[in-house]
Scaffold this motif. Structure first.
Motif, PDB file in Angstrom:
ATOM      1  N   UNK A  49      11.642   0.302  -2.291  1.00  0.00           N
ATOM      2  CA  UNK A  49      11.566   1.618  -2.899  1.00  0.00           C
ATOM      3  C   UNK A  49      12.243   2.654  -2.020  1.00  0.00           C
ATOM      4  N   UNK A  50      12.768   3.669  -2.656  1.00  0.00           N
ATOM      5  CA  UNK A  50      13.409   4.742  -1.900  1.00  0.00           C
ATOM      6  C   UNK A  50      13.239   6.060  -2.639  1.00  0.00           C
TER       7      UNK A  50
ATOM      8  N   UNK B 220       6.148   9.315   3.071  1.00  0.00           N
ATOM      9  CA  UNK B 220       6.204   7.904   3.444  1.00  0.00           C
ATOM     10  C   UNK B 220       4.907   7.183   3.062  1.00  0.00           C
ATOM     11  N   UNK B 221       3.762   7.846   3.286  1.00  0.00           N
ATOM     12  CA  UNK B 221       2.487   7.248   2.908  1.00  0.00           C
ATOM     13  C   UNK B 221       2.400   7.062   1.396  1.00  0.00           C
ATOM     14  N   UNK B 222       2.885   8.054   0.643  1.00  0.00           N
ATOM     15  CA  UNK B 222       2.824   7.978  -0.817  1.00  0.00           C
ATOM     16  C   UNK B 222       3.685   6.839  -1.348  1.00  0.00           C
ATOM     17  N   UNK B 223       4.936   6.737  -0.873  1.00  0.00           N
ATOM     18  CA  UNK B 223       5.822   5.679  -1.364  1.00  0.00           C
ATOM     19  C   UNK B 223       5.362   4.313  -0.862  1.00  0.00           C
ATOM     20  N   UNK B 224       4.820   4.264   0.347  1.00  0.00           N
ATOM     21  CA  UNK B 224       4.318   3.008   0.890  1.00  0.00           C
ATOM     22  C   UNK B 224       3.192   2.459   0.001  1.00  0.00           C
ATOM     23  N   UNK B 225       2.290   3.349  -0.422  1.00  0.00           N
ATOM     24  CA  UNK B 225       1.182   2.942  -1.278  1.00  0.00           C
ATOM     25  C   UNK B 225       1.701   2.453  -2.635  1.00  0.00           C
TER      26      UNK B 225
ATOM     27  N   UNK C 157      13.324   4.846   2.805  1.00  0.00           N
ATOM     28  CA  UNK C 157      13.222   3.531   2.192  1.00  0.00           C
ATOM     29  C   UNK C 157      12.018   2.762   2.717  1.00  0.00           C
ATOM     30  N   UNK C 158      11.367   2.025   1.790  1.00  0.00           N
ATOM     31  CA  UNK C 158      10.213   1.188   2.130  1.00  0.00           C
ATOM     32  C   UNK C 158      10.395  -0.156   1.443  1.00  0.00           C
ATOM     33  N   UNK C 159      10.045  -1.234   2.128  1.00  0.00           N
ATOM     34  CA  UNK C 159      10.132  -2.575   1.565  1.00  0.00           C
ATOM     35  C   UNK C 159       8.819  -3.312   1.784  1.00  0.00           C
TER      36      UNK C 159
END
Length: 221
Positions: free
Chosen positions: A132-133, A44-49, A115-117
């Motif tokens: 992103x997902x 989650x931290x990686x995709x959030x960044x 998923x992150x927005x």
């Protein structure tokens, strides 16, 4: 005393069994749960960044292209992909404020998805979002493998915590029983010696009385 000792022994055995069962459950459940939390948190931290970076890049591009950006999906796709090849593990899309997809890159991923927005903010106004997902399927499989090993480990811990302490308890109870039997035998021997001494004392008292009576009778003559 024997009944109390037996009840105490049974209580300790029950406690050991319960401790072993609780330890096994904790190992079998907590281990994969912690693994899942750690792995998904890292992902989650990686995709959030990465999505945050995509949103910032998109904002800079949109700021220089004003309303034309919505008609340039290919260029926007290159920007959110950092000019690199599309990642097989990340799917990104840019949507406008109405939720309409402007561009989408990346292959369709297997469930479950993380998923992150992130908003695209231009001059203080949100003009769209970068979403992103990533697939958590591989992490789910790995967690299942960890869970299988944890179940085996938990069973081993249960067996170990049952066998080793109970054997130690049996040895301690056996030593206590032996010591109790030896004490009881010593007490029995002591009681016999006391009875023998009492009998000897009574015999001596009888002899003294007889001798005293004989001495008095001889003195009277």
């Amino acid at each position: 005393m024997q009944l109390t000792m037996g009840q105490s022994n049974y209580s300790i055995r029950a406690l050991i069994r319960h401790v072993g069962l609780v330890a096994a459950i904790l190992v079998a459940i907590a281990t994969p749960a912690i693994y899942w939390v750690v792995v998904t948190h890292h992902q989650e931290k990686a995709i959030d960044f990465k999505i945050q970076q995509s949103a910032e890049r998109s904002a800079r591009y949109i700021a220089s292209n004003d309303k034309l950006w919505i008609n340039q999906p290919m260029r926007l796709g290159e920007i959110i992909d950092y000019g690199e090849a599309v990642s097989a593990e990340l799917r990104q899309r840019v949507v406008n404020v109405d939720g309409v997809t402007v561009v989408e890159i990346g292959a369709r991923l297997a469930d479950p998805l993380l998923k992150v927005s992130k908003p695209i903010v231009v001059r203080g106004e949100t003009v769209g979002f970068v979403e992103g997902e990533i697939s958590l399927f591989r992490s789910l499989v790995q967690t299942g493998i960890v869970a299988a090993f944890a179940a085996i480990l938990g069973f081993g811990a249960y067996v170990f915590l049952r066998i080793v302490p109970l054997r130690a308890l049996d040895r301690a109870v056996e030593r206590l029983k032996t010591a109790t039997d030896e004490t009881a035998e010593a007490n029995r021997q002591l009681a016999m010696k006391i009875r023998e001494l009492e009998t000897l004392n009574e015999q001596l008292e009888t002899i003294v009385k007889n001798r005293t009576a004989e001495a008095e009778a001889a003195a009277d003559e």
